[in-house]
Design a protein around this motif. Sequence first.
Motif, PDB file in Angstrom:
ATOM      1  N   GLN A  87      -3.491  -0.984 -11.873  1.00  0.00           N
ATOM      2  CA  GLN A  87      -4.211  -2.194 -11.498  1.00  0.00           C
ATOM      3  C   GLN A  87      -3.764  -3.383 -12.358  1.00  0.00           C
ATOM      4  N   SER A  90      -0.417  -4.610 -11.151  1.00  0.00           N
ATOM      5  CA  SER A  90      -0.525  -5.360  -9.907  1.00  0.00           C
ATOM      6  C   SER A  90      -1.008  -6.787 -10.159  1.00  0.00           C
ATOM      7  N   ASN A 136       0.271  -2.392  -2.061  1.00  0.00           N
ATOM      8  CA  ASN A 136      -0.693  -1.457  -2.644  1.00  0.00           C
ATOM      9  C   ASN A 136      -1.357  -0.598  -1.572  1.00  0.00           C
ATOM     10  N   GLU A 139       1.162   1.999  -0.182  1.00  0.00           N
ATOM     11  CA  GLU A 139       1.465   3.082  -1.104  1.00  0.00           C
ATOM     12  C   GLU A 139       0.471   4.233  -0.972  1.00  0.00           C
TER      13      GLU A 139
END
Length: 273
Positions: A87, A90, A136, A139
């Motif tokens: 996180q 990202s 994201n 994935e």
Amino acid sequence: MDTGFSPFDPRDDDEGRGPRLRDISVRMMIPNLITALAICAGLTGIRLAFEQRFELAVAMVLLAAFLDAVDGRVARLLKSTTKFGAQMDSLADIVNFGVAPALVLYVYLLDQVRSLGWIAAMTYAIAMGLRLARFNVMEERETKATWQSDYFLGIPAPGGAMLVLFPVYIGFLGVDISTTFAYLASAYTLLIAFLLVSRVPVYSGKAIGQRIRRDLVFPLMLVIVVYVALLMTYTWETMTATTVLYLLTLPFGARAWRKRYGSETEAAGDDGT
């Protein structure tokens, strides 16, 4: 997957001394530290741009991109991958690949066309956020052919940051930074924003890095050494050439994907008959 941090439990109290926290090893902290340094580099690039130190600003943005590419590999190498790190990485991407390049480009060039340049820079930053969010989500998909992992959907975030700074590289080479050039750069920035959120297949090169033929190891090492030497000696000429070559390879990656996808679809059709 281990998050790297213990959940908070208000009932976990030992004689009024508060909740007990699990110790975190240094190995778990290293990738997150690299990510934090990447954010620092991206933010420093923005500051340097406002101080009119543009070459250092672009260098810091490129350094942030390098550190961002390293942290994930370090995490996998140390076996310290966590949900927290994913996180944080990202969130770092939107700063290093979206906000920082957009602001550097705007301060250097796009501000000459005022609102149009700001709209172009802002559109690019938003497109980068959308591209990262889509990545994201994708994935987490379970149904995905193995060969499709060799392709990105739209240009990847580091590639977008490198491409959008192309007008800055040209400016460093002595091209006149005129209002006309600023208009062209604004249109180019919008094009890169579109490529970020498009569904254009882009070859990732992951398959190449998995196994290398023994007879190609030393030639490849020599090529890398020569490229790094050129990058250190003729930085902006090398970045300009790299950007142009990257743009020229995009149609070939899309063509290879369509050919592979068409073959797979045809094979699936034959199995069903």
